[in-house]
Design a protein around this motif. Structure first.
Motif, PDB file in Angstrom:
ATOM      1  N   ASP A  31       0.978  -1.213  -0.161  1.00 38.78           N
ATOM      2  CA  ASP A  31       0.182  -0.070  -0.003  1.00 38.78           C
ATOM      3  C   ASP A  31       0.873   1.424   0.019  1.00 38.78           C
ATOM      4  O   ASP A  31       1.343   1.589   0.951  1.00 38.78           O
ATOM      5  CB  ASP A  31      -0.921   0.147   1.459  1.00 38.78           C
ATOM      6  N   ARG A  33      -0.247   4.109  -1.548  1.00 33.88           N
ATOM      7  CA  ARG A  33      -1.115   5.281  -2.169  1.00 33.88           C
ATOM      8  C   ARG A  33      -0.932   6.737  -1.636  1.00 33.88           C
ATOM      9  O   ARG A  33      -1.146   7.776  -2.164  1.00 33.88           O
ATOM     10  CB  ARG A  33      -2.483   4.733  -1.897  1.00 33.88           C
ATOM     11  N   TRP A  34      -0.077   6.835  -0.507  1.00 33.46           N
ATOM     12  CA  TRP A  34       0.098   8.126   0.196  1.00 33.46           C
ATOM     13  C   TRP A  34       1.461   8.449   0.567  1.00 33.46           C
ATOM     14  O   TRP A  34       2.162   7.202   0.958  1.00 33.46           O
ATOM     15  CB  TRP A  34      -0.911   8.361   1.323  1.00 33.46           C
ATOM     16  N   SER A  40      -0.481  11.712  -4.502  1.00 30.80           N
ATOM     17  CA  SER A  40      -1.116  10.427  -4.201  1.00 30.80           C
ATOM     18  C   SER A  40      -1.496   9.596  -5.475  1.00 30.80           C
ATOM     19  O   SER A  40      -1.872  10.108  -6.449  1.00 30.80           O
ATOM     20  CB  SER A  40      -2.553  10.637  -3.213  1.00 30.80           C
ATOM     21  N   ASP A  41      -1.869   8.249  -5.413  1.00 32.55           N
ATOM     22  CA  ASP A  41      -2.203   7.398  -6.542  1.00 32.55           C
ATOM     23  C   ASP A  41      -2.897   6.385  -5.834  1.00 32.55           C
ATOM     24  O   ASP A  41      -2.467   5.356  -5.221  1.00 32.55           O
ATOM     25  CB  ASP A  41      -0.583   6.676  -7.080  1.00 32.55           C
ATOM     26  N   PRO A  42      -4.043   6.494  -6.378  1.00 31.97           N
ATOM     27  CA  PRO A  42      -5.409   5.329  -5.809  1.00 31.97           C
ATOM     28  C   PRO A  42      -5.047   4.103  -6.353  1.00 31.97           C
ATOM     29  O   PRO A  42      -5.532   2.936  -5.899  1.00 31.97           O
ATOM     30  CB  PRO A  42      -6.541   5.965  -6.408  1.00 31.97           C
ATOM     31  N   HIS A  43      -4.002   3.889  -7.451  1.00 30.01           N
ATOM     32  CA  HIS A  43      -3.817   2.502  -8.075  1.00 30.01           C
ATOM     33  C   HIS A  43      -2.529   1.970  -7.333  1.00 30.01           C
ATOM     34  O   HIS A  43      -2.438   0.560  -7.865  1.00 30.01           O
ATOM     35  CB  HIS A  43      -3.859   2.817  -9.572  1.00 30.01           C
ATOM     36  N   ARG A  44      -1.721   2.774  -6.694  1.00 28.94           N
ATOM     37  CA  ARG A  44      -0.409   2.193  -6.025  1.00 28.94           C
ATOM     38  C   ARG A  44      -0.734   1.401  -4.800  1.00 28.94           C
ATOM     39  O   ARG A  44      -0.185   1.568  -3.644  1.00 28.94           O
ATOM     40  CB  ARG A  44       0.305   3.418  -5.529  1.00 28.94           C
ATOM     41  N   TRP A  45      -1.422   0.322  -5.018  1.00 27.07           N
ATOM     42  CA  TRP A  45      -1.628  -0.797  -3.810  1.00 27.07           C
ATOM     43  C   TRP A  45      -2.094  -2.164  -4.371  1.00 27.07           C
ATOM     44  O   TRP A  45      -2.426  -2.138  -5.462  1.00 27.07           O
ATOM     45  CB  TRP A  45      -3.151  -0.056  -2.794  1.00 27.07           C
ATOM     46  N   ARG A 252       0.499  -3.739  -8.474  1.00 28.21           N
ATOM     47  CA  ARG A 252      -0.884  -3.141  -8.284  1.00 28.21           C
ATOM     48  C   ARG A 252      -1.994  -4.257  -8.522  1.00 28.21           C
ATOM     49  O   ARG A 252      -1.695  -5.199  -9.149  1.00 28.21           O
ATOM     50  CB  ARG A 252      -0.851  -2.174  -9.332  1.00 28.21           C
TER      51      ARG A 252
END
Length: 300
Positions: A31, A33-34, A40-45, A252
């Motif tokens: 995770d 994302r932050w 921030s990247d909502p896909h980076r998890w 991802r």
């Protein structure tokens, strides 16, 4: 001579028990994302325990996947308990990691090298996050930008010092592969204990990493199959194939097969067939997928 043991998330196992393929740079739970100072990247998890377990189980049966190295360290949303469940469910041994990722994610501040090294040593000797899971590698540590910041350099030095004490191998992340390798080697760390995550387009850089005695770690998803194949073939043709590691670098949810991505099978079903078509022998394929990563992990 005592048998070499690998520290996996479900307990120590003999290195000789690993006879099949190894994926030396993966993320099974992550995770990112932050962070501090970057978008921030909502896909980076990646948080799909059952899906990941099923993919690894299938690869164990179809392609003799025998070991996965998860390079999700401090600052990356590591979940050692989840890794243990994935390993048990898939029946594929998993090695977890310690280490301090990159400055935006680690919140290290002005902490000195000695304190950072002690933090890594505490995880190596006492386990991860109170789970009783012990790390078997240090990484991935490195730089978020074009080169290591002073904070990231201290984290790299701490990784090198912990590696020198424990003989655990180190894996790096970031664009400046040669610069990070220079920092690690400058601490007296042997190149053979270092896997440099190759992120560039310059084959000469990959050659220099290999010639320094370190491993060039290619993530086939990050580079793309065509680029990964070119770099791999170039090193093999130059007689440097023994310094090459192949993995997918999955990090991802969208990369999983359940969501129409190539998943952890990308090395086996896309990259290796291209290498075979280019004339790479099965002996060399075995070296790339088994011998090399096992040498890096065991220091042999």
């Amino acid at each position: 001579m005592p048998e070499v043991m690998l520290r996996t998330v479900t307990g120590p196992i003999r290195a000789t028990a690993i006879t099949g393929a190894v994926l030396p740079h993966e993320h099974l739970r992550i995770d990112m994302r932050w962070a501090v100072g970057i978008d921030s990247d909502p896909h980076r998890w990646l948080d799909e325990e059952q899906t990941v377990t099923a993919e690894l189980r299938e690869l164990r049966q179809s392609d003799q996947l025998n070991l996965v190295v998860d390079l999700t360290c401090l600052g990356m949303g590591r979940d050692a308990a989840a890794l243990a469940r994935i390993a048990a469910g898939s029946r594929v041994p998993v090695i977890a990691s310690t280490g301090l990722f990159t400055e935006p994610f680690t919140h290290v501040g002005e902490t000195d090298v000695e304190t950072l090294t002690k933090r890594l040593m505490d995880e190596i000797t006492s386990g991860l996050d109170g789970t009783g899971v012990f790390p078997g590698v240090i990484g991935e540590v490195g730089c978020w930008g074009a080169e290591a910041t002073p904070v990231e350099e201290r984290c790299l030095v701490a990784a090198a010092r912990a590696s020198l004490t424990t003989h655990l191998p180190v894996a790096t992340y970031g664009q400046d592969g040669l610069g990070m390798l220079e920092i690690l080697l400058g601490q007296g760390l042997p190149g053979s204990q270092v896997s440099v995550g190759y992120a560039g387009a310059d084959h000469a850089v990959a050659r220099k990493i290999a010639e320094a005695g370190a491993y060039v770690s290619i993530g086939s998803l990050g580079l793309g199959a065509d680029h990964a194949c070119r770099i791999a073939l170039g090193l093999i043709e130059e007689g440097l194939g023994e310094r090459l590691l192949l993995s997918t670098g999955t990090c991802r949810v969208s990369q999983l097969q359940r969501y129409a991505g190539p998943g952890y099978a990308h090395v086996f079903h896309t990259l290796l067939p291209r290498l075979r078509e280019a004339g790479v022998s099965e002996e060399t394929i075995h070296q790339l997928t088994h011998t090399n990563p096992m040498r890096w992990l065991t220091g042999s």
